[in-house]
Scaffold this motif. Structure first.
Motif, PDB file in Angstrom:
ATOM      1  N   GLY A  48       4.504   8.522 -25.159  1.00 19.38           N
ATOM      2  CA  GLY A  48       3.990   8.202 -23.834  1.00 19.38           C
ATOM      3  C   GLY A  48       3.418   6.810 -23.704  1.00 19.38           C
ATOM      4  O   GLY A  48       2.975   6.429 -22.645  1.00 19.38           O
ATOM      5  N   GLY A  49       3.411   6.029 -24.725  1.00 21.83           N
ATOM      6  CA  GLY A  49       2.878   4.679 -24.644  1.00 21.83           C
ATOM      7  C   GLY A  49       1.417   4.644 -25.048  1.00 21.83           C
ATOM      8  O   GLY A  49       0.679   5.598 -24.892  1.00 21.83           O
ATOM      9  N   MET A  50       1.009   3.508 -25.556  1.00 25.85           N
ATOM     10  CA  MET A  50      -0.334   3.370 -26.089  1.00 25.85           C
ATOM     11  C   MET A  50      -1.403   3.536 -25.016  1.00 25.85           C
ATOM     12  O   MET A  50      -2.443   4.120 -25.259  1.00 25.85           O
ATOM     13  N   ASP A  51      -1.155   3.054 -23.796  1.00 24.69           N
ATOM     14  CA  ASP A  51      -2.209   3.108 -22.797  1.00 24.69           C
ATOM     15  C   ASP A  51      -2.551   4.523 -22.356  1.00 24.69           C
ATOM     16  O   ASP A  51      -3.568   4.761 -21.731  1.00 24.69           O
ATOM     17  N   ASP A  52      -1.721   5.517 -22.681  1.00 22.88           N
ATOM     18  CA  ASP A  52      -2.027   6.885 -22.291  1.00 22.88           C
ATOM     19  C   ASP A  52      -3.217   7.450 -23.043  1.00 22.88           C
ATOM     20  O   ASP A  52      -3.851   8.380 -22.576  1.00 22.88           O
ATOM     21  N   TRP A  53      -3.538   6.918 -24.199  1.00 21.05           N
ATOM     22  CA  TRP A  53      -4.646   7.486 -24.940  1.00 21.05           C
ATOM     23  C   TRP A  53      -5.736   6.471 -25.243  1.00 21.05           C
ATOM     24  O   TRP A  53      -6.795   6.833 -25.717  1.00 21.05           O
ATOM     25  N   VAL A  54      -5.514   5.213 -24.933  1.00 24.10           N
ATOM     26  CA  VAL A  54      -6.511   4.202 -25.227  1.00 24.10           C
ATOM     27  C   VAL A  54      -7.253   3.746 -23.967  1.00 24.10           C
ATOM     28  O   VAL A  54      -8.448   3.583 -23.980  1.00 24.10           O
ATOM     29  N   LEU A  55      -6.547   3.582 -22.857  1.00 26.84           N
ATOM     30  CA  LEU A  55      -7.136   3.010 -21.661  1.00 26.84           C
ATOM     31  C   LEU A  55      -7.759   4.067 -20.755  1.00 26.84           C
ATOM     32  O   LEU A  55      -7.199   5.130 -20.549  1.00 26.84           O
ATOM     33  N   THR A  56      -8.906   3.729 -20.204  1.00 30.62           N
ATOM     34  CA  THR A  56      -9.551   4.592 -19.215  1.00 30.62           C
ATOM     35  C   THR A  56      -9.033   4.201 -17.829  1.00 30.62           C
ATOM     36  O   THR A  56      -8.341   3.201 -17.669  1.00 30.62           O
ATOM     37  N   ASP A  57      -9.402   4.965 -16.810  1.00 30.93           N
ATOM     38  CA  ASP A  57      -9.020   4.621 -15.443  1.00 30.93           C
ATOM     39  C   ASP A  57      -9.595   3.265 -15.041  1.00 30.93           C
ATOM     40  O   ASP A  57      -8.955   2.491 -14.333  1.00 30.93           O
ATOM     41  N   ALA A  58     -10.811   2.971 -15.492  1.00 33.91           N
ATOM     42  CA  ALA A  58     -11.422   1.675 -15.193  1.00 33.91           C
ATOM     43  C   ALA A  58     -10.615   0.544 -15.823  1.00 33.91           C
ATOM     44  O   ALA A  58     -10.412  -0.504 -15.204  1.00 33.91           O
ATOM     45  N   ASP A  59     -10.129   0.749 -17.050  1.00 29.34           N
ATOM     46  CA  ASP A  59      -9.306  -0.258 -17.709  1.00 29.34           C
ATOM     47  C   ASP A  59      -8.004  -0.478 -16.943  1.00 29.34           C
ATOM     48  O   ASP A  59      -7.565  -1.607 -16.761  1.00 29.34           O
ATOM     49  N   ALA A 116     -15.180  -6.163  -5.506  1.00 23.35           N
ATOM     50  CA  ALA A 116     -16.037  -5.806  -6.641  1.00 23.35           C
ATOM     51  C   ALA A 116     -15.264  -4.898  -7.591  1.00 23.35           C
ATOM     52  O   ALA A 116     -14.748  -3.860  -7.194  1.00 23.35           O
ATOM     53  N   ARG A 117     -15.189  -5.299  -8.835  1.00 22.01           N
ATOM     54  CA  ARG A 117     -14.465  -4.533  -9.850  1.00 22.01           C
ATOM     55  C   ARG A 117     -15.183  -3.229 -10.205  1.00 22.01           C
ATOM     56  O   ARG A 117     -16.356  -3.050  -9.912  1.00 22.01           O
ATOM     57  N   MET A 118     -14.441  -2.369 -10.884  1.00 22.04           N
ATOM     58  CA  MET A 118     -14.990  -1.102 -11.361  1.00 22.04           C
ATOM     59  C   MET A 118     -16.110  -1.341 -12.371  1.00 22.04           C
ATOM     60  O   MET A 118     -16.988  -0.501 -12.551  1.00 22.04           O
ATOM     61  N   SER A 119     -16.135  -2.491 -13.015  1.00 17.05           N
ATOM     62  CA  SER A 119     -17.150  -2.801 -14.021  1.00 17.05           C
ATOM     63  C   SER A 119     -18.486  -3.226 -13.412  1.00 17.05           C
ATOM     64  O   SER A 119     -19.446  -3.456 -14.147  1.00 17.05           O
ATOM     65  N   HIS A 120     -18.582  -3.312 -12.084  1.00 15.68           N
ATOM     66  CA  HIS A 120     -19.823  -3.749 -11.433  1.00 15.68           C
ATOM     67  C   HIS A 120     -20.960  -2.809 -11.808  1.00 15.68           C
ATOM     68  O   HIS A 120     -20.803  -1.591 -11.780  1.00 15.68           O
ATOM     69  N   LYS A 125     -21.334  -0.659  -5.167  1.00 19.08           N
ATOM     70  CA  LYS A 125     -20.498  -1.813  -4.834  1.00 19.08           C
ATOM     71  C   LYS A 125     -19.107  -1.752  -5.455  1.00 19.08           C
ATOM     72  O   LYS A 125     -18.239  -2.537  -5.100  1.00 19.08           O
ATOM     73  N   ARG A 126     -18.883  -0.836  -6.388  1.00 17.82           N
ATOM     74  CA  ARG A 126     -17.587  -0.760  -7.065  1.00 17.82           C
ATOM     75  C   ARG A 126     -16.472  -0.480  -6.076  1.00 17.82           C
ATOM     76  O   ARG A 126     -16.596   0.387  -5.224  1.00 17.82           O
ATOM     77  N   HIS A 127     -15.402  -1.234  -6.191  1.00 15.30           N
ATOM     78  CA  HIS A 127     -14.208  -1.107  -5.347  1.00 15.30           C
ATOM     79  C   HIS A 127     -14.501  -1.400  -3.875  1.00 15.30           C
ATOM     80  O   HIS A 127     -13.800  -0.923  -3.003  1.00 15.30           O
ATOM     81  N   MET A 128     -15.514  -2.209  -3.614  1.00 17.33           N
ATOM     82  CA  MET A 128     -15.784  -2.641  -2.245  1.00 17.33           C
ATOM     83  C   MET A 128     -15.047  -3.947  -1.995  1.00 17.33           C
ATOM     84  O   MET A 128     -14.899  -4.777  -2.889  1.00 17.33           O
ATOM     85  N   CYS A 129     -14.583  -4.107  -0.763  1.00 13.91           N
ATOM     86  CA  CYS A 129     -13.876  -5.310  -0.337  1.00 13.91           C
ATOM     87  C   CYS A 129     -14.615  -5.875   0.864  1.00 13.91           C
ATOM     88  O   CYS A 129     -14.798  -5.178   1.865  1.00 13.91           O
ATOM     89  N   TRP A 130     -15.061  -7.120   0.765  1.00  9.61           N
ATOM     90  CA  TRP A 130     -15.737  -7.788   1.864  1.00  9.61           C
ATOM     91  C   TRP A 130     -14.779  -8.814   2.461  1.00  9.61           C
ATOM     92  O   TRP A 130     -14.305  -9.718   1.776  1.00  9.61           O
ATOM     93  N   ILE A 131     -14.491  -8.660   3.747  1.00  2.00           N
ATOM     94  CA  ILE A 131     -13.614  -9.576   4.471  1.00  2.00           C
ATOM     95  C   ILE A 131     -14.503 -10.624   5.133  1.00  2.00           C
ATOM     96  O   ILE A 131     -15.482 -10.292   5.809  1.00  2.00           O
TER      97      ILE A 131
END
Length: 152
Positions: A48-59, A116-120, A125-131
């Motif tokens: 399934g590829g490396m990212d299936d078990w190493v990366l989180t949704d935030a990554d 604002a990134r998930m790492s905020h 503020k995470r996943h907020m977009c200011w126009i």
């Protein structure tokens, strides 16, 4: 020293030596057999590829954000930059930076945006977009938690 003590001591030494070298030889043979079996099986692959078990949704979200940095046609994208204020017209919660870019590109009065990134550290503020409406914002603040863009 009596002869009997000498014989038992020598016999004990011989038996101990044989045991140690015998165990080492057995372990060597077992390791050699495992290596041969692994070599004949071919290279190991992760299902399934490396990212299936190493990366989180935030990554994954972060990777998507970085990949989007080169995708905007009408905006100059600024990684790790916050544009505070700059005539905020509205804010919205979006799934990723692509939606924020599309929201700005689809609005003729949008001259800049900040995402604002998930790492905020502030969960609100995470996943907020200011126009933003300002064409040339005065302040650009270096901050790893944001991606901004502006019209050239």
């Amino acid at each position: 020293m009596k002869r009997r003590d000498f014989l038992f001591g020598t016999a004990g030494f011989v038996v101990g030596t044989v045991f140690v070298f015998g165990t080492a030889a057995t372990m060597y043979q077992a390791r050699k057999a495992r290596r041969a079996a692994a070599a004949s099986a071919g290279p190991r692959r992760v299902q399934g590829g490396m990212d299936d078990w190493v990366l989180t949704d935030a990554d994954r979200s972060e990777i998507a954000a970085r990949n989007a940095m080169s995708e905007s046609q009408s905006l100059e994208l600024l990684d790790n930059i916050d544009i505070p204020g700059a005539g905020d017209m509205r804010s919205e919660r979006v799934a990723n930076v692509d939606e924020c870019i599309a929201s700005c590109e689809g609005d003729d009065s949008c001259n800049a945006f900040t995402f604002a990134r998930m790492s905020h550290p502030n969960a609100g503020k995470r996943h907020m977009c200011w126009i933003k409406s300002d064409r040339n914002p005065e302040r650009l603040v270096s901050d790893v938690h944001y991606i901004s863009g502006r019209r050239p």
